[in-house]
Design a protein around this motif. Sequence first.
Motif, PDB file in Angstrom:
ATOM      1  N   GLU A   1      -4.086 -36.579 -19.554  1.00 55.20           N
ATOM      2  CA  GLU A   1      -4.146 -37.991 -19.140  1.00 55.20           C
ATOM      3  C   GLU A   1      -5.306 -38.251 -18.182  1.00 55.20           C
ATOM      4  O   GLU A   1      -5.624 -39.399 -17.887  1.00 55.20           O
ATOM      5  N   GLY A   2      -5.901 -37.165 -17.666  1.00 51.72           N
ATOM      6  CA  GLY A   2      -7.025 -37.324 -16.741  1.00 51.72           C
ATOM      7  C   GLY A   2      -6.626 -37.808 -15.360  1.00 51.72           C
ATOM      8  O   GLY A   2      -7.426 -38.432 -14.648  1.00 51.72           O
ATOM      9  N   PHE A   3      -5.376 -37.500 -14.945  1.00 52.16           N
ATOM     10  CA  PHE A   3      -4.931 -37.900 -13.606  1.00 52.16           C
ATOM     11  C   PHE A   3      -5.699 -37.104 -12.548  1.00 52.16           C
ATOM     12  O   PHE A   3      -5.872 -35.896 -12.684  1.00 52.16           O
ATOM     13  N   ASP A   4      -6.130 -37.778 -11.491  1.00 55.96           N
ATOM     14  CA  ASP A   4      -6.700 -37.106 -10.325  1.00 55.96           C
ATOM     15  C   ASP A   4      -5.521 -36.748  -9.422  1.00 55.96           C
ATOM     16  O   ASP A   4      -5.093 -37.557  -8.599  1.00 55.96           O
ATOM     17  N   PHE A   5      -4.971 -35.561  -9.620  1.00 58.45           N
ATOM     18  CA  PHE A   5      -3.711 -35.214  -8.967  1.00 58.45           C
ATOM     19  C   PHE A   5      -3.873 -33.947  -8.145  1.00 58.45           C
ATOM     20  O   PHE A   5      -3.794 -32.834  -8.662  1.00 58.45           O
ATOM     21  N   LYS A   6      -4.109 -34.134  -6.862  1.00 53.69           N
ATOM     22  CA  LYS A   6      -4.117 -33.027  -5.908  1.00 53.69           C
ATOM     23  C   LYS A   6      -3.064 -33.366  -4.854  1.00 53.69           C
ATOM     24  O   LYS A   6      -3.312 -34.135  -3.930  1.00 53.69           O
TER      25      LYS A   6
ATOM     26  N   ALA B   1      -6.553 -25.533   0.022  1.00 46.69           N
ATOM     27  CA  ALA B   1      -6.787 -24.825  -1.235  1.00 46.69           C
ATOM     28  C   ALA B   1      -6.580 -25.757  -2.430  1.00 46.69           C
ATOM     29  O   ALA B   1      -7.332 -25.702  -3.414  1.00 46.69           O
ATOM     30  N   ALA B   2      -5.580 -26.634  -2.336  1.00 49.49           N
ATOM     31  CA  ALA B   2      -5.336 -27.600  -3.411  1.00 49.49           C
ATOM     32  C   ALA B   2      -6.491 -28.587  -3.527  1.00 49.49           C
ATOM     33  O   ALA B   2      -6.973 -28.882  -4.629  1.00 49.49           O
ATOM     34  N   LEU B   3      -6.971 -29.086  -2.398  1.00 48.09           N
ATOM     35  CA  LEU B   3      -8.072 -30.056  -2.413  1.00 48.09           C
ATOM     36  C   LEU B   3      -9.367 -29.424  -2.926  1.00 48.09           C
ATOM     37  O   LEU B   3     -10.199 -30.108  -3.530  1.00 48.09           O
ATOM     38  N   ASP B   4      -9.528 -28.116  -2.711  1.00 49.79           N
ATOM     39  CA  ASP B   4     -10.729 -27.404  -3.156  1.00 49.79           C
ATOM     40  C   ASP B   4     -10.563 -26.777  -4.543  1.00 49.79           C
ATOM     41  O   ASP B   4     -11.431 -26.030  -4.996  1.00 49.79           O
TER      42      ASP B   4
END
Length: 416
Positions: free
Chosen positions: A260-265, A310-313
């Motif tokens: 779906e191309g979600f920006d999910f962090k 770590a999730a954001l990177d």
Amino acid sequence: MKILLIGSGGREHAMARKFSKSSKVSKIFVAPGNGGTALEDKCENVAITGIDKLLAFAKENNIELTVVGPEDPLTEGISDAFKAEGLRIFGPCKNGAMLEGSKSFSKEFMKKYGVKTAAYEVFEDAEKAMAYLYTVDYPIVIKADGLAAGKGVSICETVEEGKKAISDFMLDDIFNGAGKRVVIEEFLVGVEASILSITDGKTIIPFISAKDHKQIYDGGKGPNTGGMGVISPNPYVTDEVLQDFKDNIMARTLDGIQKEGFDFKGIIFFGVMITKKGSYLLEYNVRMGDPETQSVLGLMDTDFVELIEAALDERLSDVEVQWKNGACCNVVLASKGYPLSYKKGYEISIDESVKNDVIIAGATLKNGKLLTSGGRVLSVVGVGKDYEEARKVAYEKLQKVSFEGMVYRTDIGKVE
């Protein structure tokens, strides 16, 4: 590092306390915070709400990381707004937050990507919804489509109960628009489990499992609440259940997020029903649960700030989250009358010996005194080598906390 933590509940106090223990953190601004965050080490409450004001505050104060506690700002697009200004924020963008923001959207997502879930139908017309009630087996579950503060779910045993729920949700609009569309779904028999997880959009790492106790009274009786306590790990989440969850729910969810191309962090909270036919997904939340957070973070050894970074990177594939051995029991102390009407403003007494085991949810700090201001007032947390010891510790500690009208369940974490 300076952190901006958004929210005002027990979840946010638990997160603030965990952040404060990180050597990387020098200051935590909590917006708007509560009486507990006001007293926490490295913390300062700031009385601001609204995306524009929060964004301005983050820029003016050189905030290096913003963490969103509740769901409302996420579904309103706070992450999109912060990212557009080049600011680091932990939480999915608006499109991914729809997994919690709309029950019908999330059910369609589950169906599309083969995530195991209960059979359902979606209605925008009350008359058609009521007609459908005559075609189903009971009990049945009726859910408000939008955000209803965890209270938009009704389990109906009869057609009459179903008609009342639809009337309340769709016609009387008791959830201010959130129930104008409803999802009516099959009732699943089993045991519920809460599985919080963290994702960077490429990898999902499940946290240790938890078991919430929703009803107000012992034995799972009475009306639903936001949660009266949690045991973690969930005794019903066996290795077999966990593998089934990973294969048929978690992996397929990640596949859907990517396609779906979600920006999910951010956080994905999986509300799961463990049945004789395997595990089924009841719902997604896109943030930490409350009161699950109070127990899960009580067992987390890993620096939560480092995990978020770590999730954001997009480095979660290289991370292994460390957990304490044993169990954690978190008992919620509520105001008499909750989840209906209750009085506020009672002074809370907390013995010095247990203050580090108390997490404040609905209380404010006035003139150096903590006063009740919500239905769920606080949680008392106990950690032990097993479920029995964790329960014993929690219930012993709560004897050293008091306020007028205090009520709580006596069976949190009791394993049958």
